[in-house]
Motif scaffolding. Structure first.
Motif, PDB file in Angstrom:
ATOM      1  N   LEU A 187    -133.244   8.162 -75.081  1.00  0.00           N
ATOM      2  CA  LEU A 187    -132.409   8.308 -76.268  1.00  0.00           C
ATOM      3  C   LEU A 187    -132.284   6.968 -76.978  1.00  0.00           C
ATOM      4  O   LEU A 187    -132.138   5.928 -76.326  1.00  0.00           O
ATOM      5  CB  LEU A 187    -131.018   8.818 -75.887  1.00  0.00           C
ATOM      6  CG  LEU A 187    -130.966  10.215 -75.258  1.00  0.00           C
ATOM      7  CD1 LEU A 187    -129.546  10.528 -74.796  1.00  0.00           C
ATOM      8  CD2 LEU A 187    -131.445  11.279 -76.243  1.00  0.00           C
ATOM      9  N   PRO A 188    -132.313   6.964 -78.300  1.00  0.00           N
ATOM     10  CA  PRO A 188    -132.163   5.703 -79.038  1.00  0.00           C
ATOM     11  C   PRO A 188    -130.722   5.226 -79.020  1.00  0.00           C
ATOM     12  O   PRO A 188    -129.805   5.976 -78.679  1.00  0.00           O
ATOM     13  CB  PRO A 188    -132.603   6.097 -80.456  1.00  0.00           C
ATOM     14  CG  PRO A 188    -132.264   7.553 -80.555  1.00  0.00           C
ATOM     15  CD  PRO A 188    -132.496   8.121 -79.184  1.00  0.00           C
ATOM     16  N   ASP A 189    -130.526   3.981 -79.390  1.00  0.00           N
ATOM     17  CA  ASP A 189    -129.164   3.440 -79.464  1.00  0.00           C
ATOM     18  C   ASP A 189    -128.348   4.139 -80.543  1.00  0.00           C
ATOM     19  O   ASP A 189    -127.139   4.313 -80.412  1.00  0.00           O
ATOM     20  CB  ASP A 189    -129.218   1.933 -79.752  1.00  0.00           C
ATOM     21  CG  ASP A 189    -129.849   1.152 -78.602  1.00  0.00           C
ATOM     22  OD1 ASP A 189    -129.762   1.628 -77.454  1.00  0.00           O
ATOM     23  OD2 ASP A 189    -130.438   0.080 -78.862  1.00  0.00           O
ATOM     24  N   HIS A 190    -129.036   4.539 -81.611  1.00  0.00           N
ATOM     25  CA  HIS A 190    -128.365   5.216 -82.721  1.00  0.00           C
ATOM     26  C   HIS A 190    -129.126   6.505 -83.028  1.00  0.00           C
ATOM     27  O   HIS A 190    -130.308   6.467 -83.368  1.00  0.00           O
ATOM     28  CB  HIS A 190    -128.317   4.326 -83.965  1.00  0.00           C
ATOM     29  CG  HIS A 190    -127.634   3.004 -83.731  1.00  0.00           C
ATOM     30  ND1 HIS A 190    -126.268   2.892 -83.620  1.00  0.00           N
ATOM     31  CD2 HIS A 190    -128.137   1.755 -83.571  1.00  0.00           C
ATOM     32  CE1 HIS A 190    -125.950   1.624 -83.405  1.00  0.00           C
ATOM     33  NE2 HIS A 190    -127.062   0.909 -83.365  1.00  0.00           N
ATOM     34  N   ALA A 191    -128.461   7.651 -82.917  1.00  0.00           N
ATOM     35  CA  ALA A 191    -129.112   8.939 -83.149  1.00  0.00           C
ATOM     36  C   ALA A 191    -129.327   9.201 -84.635  1.00  0.00           C
ATOM     37  O   ALA A 191    -130.274   9.897 -85.019  1.00  0.00           O
ATOM     38  CB  ALA A 191    -128.280  10.070 -82.543  1.00  0.00           C
ATOM     39  N   LEU A 192    -128.450   8.636 -85.480  1.00  0.00           N
ATOM     40  CA  LEU A 192    -128.588   8.856 -86.916  1.00  0.00           C
ATOM     41  C   LEU A 192    -129.758   8.043 -87.462  1.00  0.00           C
ATOM     42  O   LEU A 192    -130.042   6.938 -87.009  1.00  0.00           O
ATOM     43  CB  LEU A 192    -127.294   8.485 -87.633  1.00  0.00           C
ATOM     44  CG  LEU A 192    -126.056   9.303 -87.254  1.00  0.00           C
ATOM     45  CD1 LEU A 192    -124.855   8.841 -88.065  1.00  0.00           C
ATOM     46  CD2 LEU A 192    -126.310  10.795 -87.459  1.00  0.00           C
ATOM     47  N   THR A 193    -130.406   8.592 -88.471  1.00  0.00           N
ATOM     48  CA  THR A 193    -131.616   7.976 -89.013  1.00  0.00           C
ATOM     49  C   THR A 193    -131.268   7.014 -90.140  1.00  0.00           C
ATOM     50  O   THR A 193    -130.508   7.353 -91.045  1.00  0.00           O
ATOM     51  CB  THR A 193    -132.572   9.059 -89.548  1.00  0.00           C
ATOM     52  OG1 THR A 193    -132.753  10.047 -88.543  1.00  0.00           O
ATOM     53  CG2 THR A 193    -133.919   8.455 -89.915  1.00  0.00           C
ATOM     54  N   ALA A 194    -131.860   5.835 -90.095  1.00  0.00           N
ATOM     55  CA  ALA A 194    -131.657   4.853 -91.159  1.00  0.00           C
ATOM     56  C   ALA A 194    -132.785   4.981 -92.180  1.00  0.00           C
ATOM     57  O   ALA A 194    -133.962   4.948 -91.807  1.00  0.00           O
ATOM     58  CB  ALA A 194    -131.638   3.447 -90.580  1.00  0.00           C
ATOM     59  N   PRO A 195    -132.460   5.143 -93.457  1.00  0.00           N
ATOM     60  CA  PRO A 195    -133.518   5.202 -94.468  1.00  0.00           C
ATOM     61  C   PRO A 195    -134.205   3.855 -94.625  1.00  0.00           C
ATOM     62  O   PRO A 195    -133.552   2.808 -94.571  1.00  0.00           O
ATOM     63  CB  PRO A 195    -132.769   5.605 -95.744  1.00  0.00           C
ATOM     64  CG  PRO A 195    -131.356   5.159 -95.513  1.00  0.00           C
ATOM     65  CD  PRO A 195    -131.118   5.278 -94.040  1.00  0.00           C
ATOM     66  N   VAL A 196    -135.509   3.890 -94.788  1.00  0.00           N
ATOM     67  CA  VAL A 196    -136.300   2.671 -94.988  1.00  0.00           C
ATOM     68  C   VAL A 196    -137.034   2.801 -96.314  1.00  0.00           C
ATOM     69  O   VAL A 196    -137.854   3.701 -96.504  1.00  0.00           O
ATOM     70  CB  VAL A 196    -137.314   2.451 -93.847  1.00  0.00           C
ATOM     71  CG1 VAL A 196    -138.157   1.210 -94.113  1.00  0.00           C
ATOM     72  CG2 VAL A 196    -136.597   2.334 -92.505  1.00  0.00           C
ATOM     73  N   TRP A 197    -136.727   1.900 -97.237  1.00  0.00           N
ATOM     74  CA  TRP A 197    -137.363   1.915 -98.559  1.00  0.00           C
ATOM     75  C   TRP A 197    -138.724   1.245 -98.474  1.00  0.00           C
ATOM     76  O   TRP A 197    -138.858   0.146 -97.938  1.00  0.00           O
ATOM     77  CB  TRP A 197    -136.477   1.208 -99.578  1.00  0.00           C
ATOM     78  CG  TRP A 197    -137.106   1.063-100.936  1.00  0.00           C
ATOM     79  CD1 TRP A 197    -137.915   0.061-101.371  1.00  0.00           C
ATOM     80  CD2 TRP A 197    -136.984   1.971-102.034  1.00  0.00           C
ATOM     81  NE1 TRP A 197    -138.309   0.272-102.659  1.00  0.00           N
ATOM     82  CE2 TRP A 197    -137.752   1.444-103.108  1.00  0.00           C
ATOM     83  CE3 TRP A 197    -136.305   3.171-102.232  1.00  0.00           C
ATOM     84  CZ2 TRP A 197    -137.846   2.084-104.343  1.00  0.00           C
ATOM     85  CZ3 TRP A 197    -136.413   3.806-103.463  1.00  0.00           C
ATOM     86  CH2 TRP A 197    -137.171   3.253-104.497  1.00  0.00           C
TER      87      TRP A 197
END
Length: 383
Positions: A187-197
């Motif tokens: 599992l990742p440290d943060h489940a929510l996805t960060a947008p990458v421009w």
């Protein structure tokens, strides 16, 4: 009762639509040079784009206008050479393909131009793109039988029960293999996805080699059939505005890495039948709920991408391959169905599948060109 039907149908549509095709989506953007963070952002943006597009179109047109990311387009990317400018060049091509779709929505000659390529030739190009990807699961049996065989057998057995859930079942087995390979579910440290421009960059090679084939294959195999399915089920969607809408959303989502958004055919059929709602006029709510669930899946795309990255060797490639078996079968059937286009379609298929690259332009474009020329010569020669 009708409301619960729509809710359930929307959930099933979202599960089938997302989990049957996310492996090839990831394979496509990664082949274009996306990092893991960019791939997560792309998956999130793609899911949000098709979710929001479906919600907007369904509420606006009162039709079950389900939307999807372009699975054939992602397969095209997975089988193509990366743009010389890296992922930013691919993102530029995604935006151009979206712009062409917007233009097609307002300018009918562009739709007619896309339709002027005979359907069997377009299907042959798609089959040629898919063939190397569909080879992967078979080759993986020799390289990693403990990984490939469970996925293949699960897919095969599930198709005997209900084909619609064959790929999602294979996804579950793949997640099980991830746990077996790592000893736990990573599992990742943060489940929510960060947008990458990603700043789009444009080049002639990217437009000709990626954007134009992406537009053609998406228009011919996704957008037009999507409209046809709705009409077959008794709905009267406005094609032009719908094309323009999915094209505009494709432009907006492209800088975050998303492959083109389009009208869906299979999931639109699921939202259009009596299982979606007893009342024909309210079946669009199934598409609305599907859009909501797509958006929820998109928010947690980082979790999916992280687990996929932790999969044992050959697992995701095998999963991507089995996810496209059905599409390949449909494409080959369509490519060879008509006597008058069979020769041109076969040559299109061979050239595309060969992996030929000349002047930085991939086999899909050369396959279309060769097939189109042969078809014109046969038409003029009366063959």
């Amino acid at each position: 009762m009708g409301g619960s039907q729509a809710f359930t149908a929307g959930l099933v549509v979202a599960i089938v639509g997302f989990f049957s095709s996310f492996p090839i989506f990831l394979a496509g953007v990664e082949a274009m040079g996306a990092t893991q963070a960019q791939a997560s952002s792309a998956l999130m943006a793609g899911a949000l784009a098709m979710g929001l597009a479906g919600i907007v179109l369904a509420l606006w047109t009162k039709t079950p206008a389900s939307c999807a990311w372009s699975t054939p387009g992602a397969a095209l990317l997975a089988a193509s050479a990366a743009d010389p400018q890296g992922f930013s060049g691919a993102v530029g091509a995604f935006a151009v393909a979206g712009a062409l779709t917007v233009v097609a929505g307002f300018w009918k000659p562009l739709v007619r131009l896309a339709q002027s390529v005979p359907g069997p030739i377009t299907q042959a190009m798609l089959a040629g793109v898919l063939l190397p990807i569909c080879f992967t699961p078979i080759r993986a049996v020799a390289e990693a039988p403990a990984v490939a065989l469970p996925i293949l057998l699960t897919w095969f057995v599930a198709t005997r029960i209900r084909r619609l859930f064959a790929v999602p079942a294979a996804v579950l087995v793949t997640f099980g293999l991830v746990i077996w390979h790592n000893g736990t579910l990573p599992l990742p440290d943060h489940a929510l996805t960060a947008p990458v421009w990603v700043m789009p960059t444009l080049s002639l090679q990217g437009v000709i080699g990626l954007a134009v084939p992406l537009f053609i294959v998406t228009m011919a195999t996704q957008n037009m059939p999507g409209v046809a399915v709705l009409r077959t089920n008794g709905f009267t969607p406005p094609p032009g505005p719908m094309f323009a809408t999915v094209g505009a959303i494709s432009i907006l989502s492209a800088p975050f890495g998303a492959v083109q958004t389009n009208l869906a055919a299979i999931t639109a059929a699921m939202c259009s039948d009596e299982h979606a709602h007893r009342d024909h006029g309210k079946r669009y709510w199934a598409a609305v709920w599907a859009g909501v669930f797509y958006c929820l899946f998109g928010i947690f795309a980082a979790l999916v991408t992280f687990i996929a990255a932790a999969a044992p060797p050959f697992a995701m490639a095998t999963l991507a391959g089995v996810a496209l078996f059905g599409v390949f079968m449909t494409s080959m059937t369509g490519a060879l169905r008509a006597d008058e286009t069979r020769e041109a379609a076969v040559l299109t298929f061979i050239v595309t599948a060969s992996g030929l690259t000349l002047f930085g332009i991939g086999g899909a474009v050369w396959g279309l060109l060769v097939g189109g020329i042969v078809h014109l010569l046969n038409m003029r020669g009366g063959k």
